[in-house]
Design an enzyme around this catalytic site. Structure first.
Site, PDB file in Angstrom:
ATOM      1  N   TYR A 139       0.822  -1.211   0.000  1.00 10.61           N
ATOM      2  CA  TYR A 139       0.000   0.000   0.000  1.00 10.61           C
ATOM      3  C   TYR A 139       0.860   1.266   0.000  1.00 10.61           C
ATOM      4  CZ  TYR A 139      -4.791  -1.694   0.844  1.00 10.61           C
ATOM      5  OH  TYR A 139      -6.041  -2.248   0.737  1.00 10.61           O
ATOM      6  N   LYS A 194       2.952 -15.044   3.114  1.00 16.15           N
ATOM      7  CA  LYS A 194       3.126 -15.747   1.836  1.00 16.15           C
ATOM      8  C   LYS A 194       4.625 -15.999   1.693  1.00 16.15           C
ATOM      9  CE  LYS A 194       1.510 -17.487  -2.002  1.00 16.15           C
ATOM     10  NZ  LYS A 194       0.634 -18.675  -2.029  1.00 16.15           N
ATOM     11  N   ASP A 226      -3.263 -17.988   1.223  1.00 21.73           N
ATOM     12  CA  ASP A 226      -4.269 -18.708   0.429  1.00 21.73           C
ATOM     13  C   ASP A 226      -4.974 -19.763   1.297  1.00 21.73           C
ATOM     14  OD1 ASP A 226      -1.800 -19.992   0.548  1.00 21.73           O
ATOM     15  OD2 ASP A 226      -1.870 -20.767  -1.500  1.00 21.73           O
ATOM     16  N   ASP A 250      -6.559  -6.557   4.385  1.00 19.51           N
ATOM     17  CA  ASP A 250      -7.684  -5.928   3.691  1.00 19.51           C
ATOM     18  C   ASP A 250      -8.607  -7.013   3.140  1.00 19.51           C
ATOM     19  OD1 ASP A 250      -9.198  -3.880   2.407  1.00 19.51           O
ATOM     20  OD2 ASP A 250      -8.164  -4.331   0.519  1.00 19.51           O
ATOM     21  N   ASP A 254     -12.496  -8.536   4.831  1.00 23.21           N
ATOM     22  CA  ASP A 254     -13.786  -8.551   4.116  1.00 23.21           C
ATOM     23  C   ASP A 254     -14.369  -9.962   4.139  1.00 23.21           C
ATOM     24  OD1 ASP A 254     -13.634  -5.854   3.366  1.00 23.21           O
ATOM     25  OD2 ASP A 254     -14.394  -6.271   1.345  1.00 23.21           O
TER      26      ASP A 254
HETATM   27  C1  IPM Z   1     -10.504  -0.740   3.944  1.00 24.10           C
HETATM   28  C2  IPM Z   1     -10.720  -0.191   2.568  1.00 24.10           C
HETATM   29  C3  IPM Z   1      -9.544   0.725   2.226  1.00 24.10           C
HETATM   30  C4  IPM Z   1      -8.297  -0.116   2.213  1.00 24.10           C
HETATM   31  C5  IPM Z   1      -9.699   1.543   0.934  1.00 24.10           C
HETATM   32  C6  IPM Z   1     -10.963   2.368   0.921  1.00 24.10           C
HETATM   33  C7  IPM Z   1      -8.506   2.416   0.684  1.00 24.10           C
HETATM   34  O1  IPM Z   1     -10.881  -1.214   1.650  1.00 24.10           O
HETATM   35  O2  IPM Z   1     -10.373   0.053   4.888  1.00 24.10           O
HETATM   36  O3  IPM Z   1     -10.472  -1.967   4.083  1.00 24.10           O
HETATM   37  O4  IPM Z   1      -7.963  -0.747   1.182  1.00 24.10           O
HETATM   38  O5  IPM Z   1      -7.629  -0.167   3.230  1.00 24.10           O
HETATM   39 MG    MG Z   2     -11.051  -3.136   2.520  1.00 20.75          MG
END
Ligand code: IPM
Ligand code: MG
Length: 368
Positions: A139, A194, A226, A250, A254
């Site tokens: 990042y 990884k 993975d 990240d 999710d």
């Molecule tokens: C998160 C989001 C952010 C990230 C984006 C909006 C930059 O996906 O906070 O998980 O990738 O960190």
């Molecule tokens: Mg995110």
């Protein structure tokens, strides 16, 4: 206690408004005093000031004790130069404020066991904590860019690159955070890497192992990303604390969010070394449902509870918000993302009203 309120884009304004009302209610009941100040961030700030993170917003965030953040981003900004895109606002805040430790708890509320896309028995009672390193990795790696055949612009580019990197101190400090968090839970850390392919993550694994020597009471397990992605849907309850880098964190957060029924339920805290923090829902700005009053405000409301606990040292008020959320779920109210047969579908405002009412004990009638 000064709280900077940065609602941002899309559903950000709607959900943050509900979290603010909940904070005001809990402040009232517990005799707390918060000073709040609002500022634009993301696409909204770009429209008004030509930059997603204007100095005025950054300075407010720096001067506040804590920051309550909504969400940023909208497809309509996809064509902007990267430094002007809304996402740069949250990345800039994390970097400028040194918010390296991102806590993303994935908790499956008993009342929502059936909202998960996994079988109820796999997720019932799920309580895992993803600790994502937030200011390093690909990042923020340099160099980054595009090699172009023509003029440095995308249409003529032949390749693009980002650099994955971590320094030893960056890995050490997040490893300490993870082991210390594990000591307060079930004393088990899974470090996700990884290392079989990437130098950066072999290094990560080595440094985490080194730090682990200081925490002999905590069990450490290493797992490739993975495999971790697979295990998360196969047997999520086998995890407790998961620590990983910025990008894997990240993605996995999710994934973990959906185990709980909806990403609309997941709060997060991003802390610096002194526990000053930015609090935001784990989900995004959802431009497709923005302005419709249907977004789930609970992730943001629960983020406000985390703010009270981690930065403002008000654990009783934090507990109060969390138990109010539980009782509202028990009463059967659901926003669309967590709705199921037999429950009552409500909008953003009504959900906020219900949490406020559960805190104050007073009934609120929403005027629409
Ligand atoms: C998160 C989001 C952010 C990230 C984006 C909006 C930059 O996906 O906070 O998980 O990738 O960190
Ligand atoms: Mg995110």
């Amino acid at each position: 206690m000064k709280i900077a309120i940065l609602p941002g884009d899309g559903i950000g304004t709607e959900i943050v408004a509900e979290a603010e009302r909940v904070l005001a209610a809990v402040a009232d009941v517990h005799g707390l005093k918060f000073e709040t100040e609002h500022a634009l961030v993301g696409g909204a700030a770009y429209e008004a000031h030509g930059h997603p993170l204007p100095d005025s917003t950054l300075n407010l965030a720096k001067s506040a004790d804590a920051i309550l953040f909504g969400a940023v981003g909208d497809w309509k900004y996809d064509k902007l130069d990267r430094p002007l895109r809304p996402e740069q606002a949250i990345l800039g805040l994390r970097k400028h404020l040194g918010l390296f430790a991102n806590f993303r708890p994935a908790l499956c509320y008993e009342q929502l066991t059936h909202a998960s896309s996994l079988k109820p028995e796999l997720v019932a009672g799920l309580d895992i904590l993803i600790i994502r390193e937030l200011t390093g990795d690909i990042y923020f790696g340099q160099p980054r860019g595009r090699r172009t055949a023509v003029d440095g612009h995308f249409p003529g580019a032949e390749e693009a690159f980002d650099t994955m990197r971590y320094s030893k101190p960056e890995i050490e400090r997040i490893a300490h955070v993870a082991f210390q968090a594990a000591r307060k839970r079930s004393k088990k850390v899974t470090s996700v890497d990884k290392a079989n392919v990437l130098e950066t993550f072999q290094f990560w694994k080595d440094v985490v192992t080194e730090v682990h020597a200081q925490y002999p009471d905590v069990e450490l397990q290493h797992m490739y990303v993975d495999n971790a992605a697979m295990q998360l849907v196969k047997a999520p309850k086998a995890f407790d604390v998961v620590v990983t880098g910025n990008m894997f964190g990240d993605i996995l957060s999710d994934e973990a969010a959906m185990l709980t029924g909806s990403i609309g339920m997941l709060p997060s805290a991003s802390l610096d070394k002194a526990n000053k923090g930015l609090y935001e829902p784990s989900h995004g700005s959802a431009p497709d449902i923005a302005g419709k009053g249907v977004a789930n405000p609970l992730a943001t409301i629960l983020s406000a509870a985390m703010m009270l606990r981690f930065t403002l040292n008000q654990p009783t008020a934090a507990d109060h918000i969390e138990s109010a959320v539980r009782s509202v779920l028990s009463s059967g109210l659901r926003t669309g993302d967590i709705w199921s047969e037999g429950t009552k579908r409500v909008g953003t405002r009504e959900m906020g009203d219900a949490v406020v009412a559960a805190i104050t004990g007073k009934t609120i009638t929403t005027k629409t």
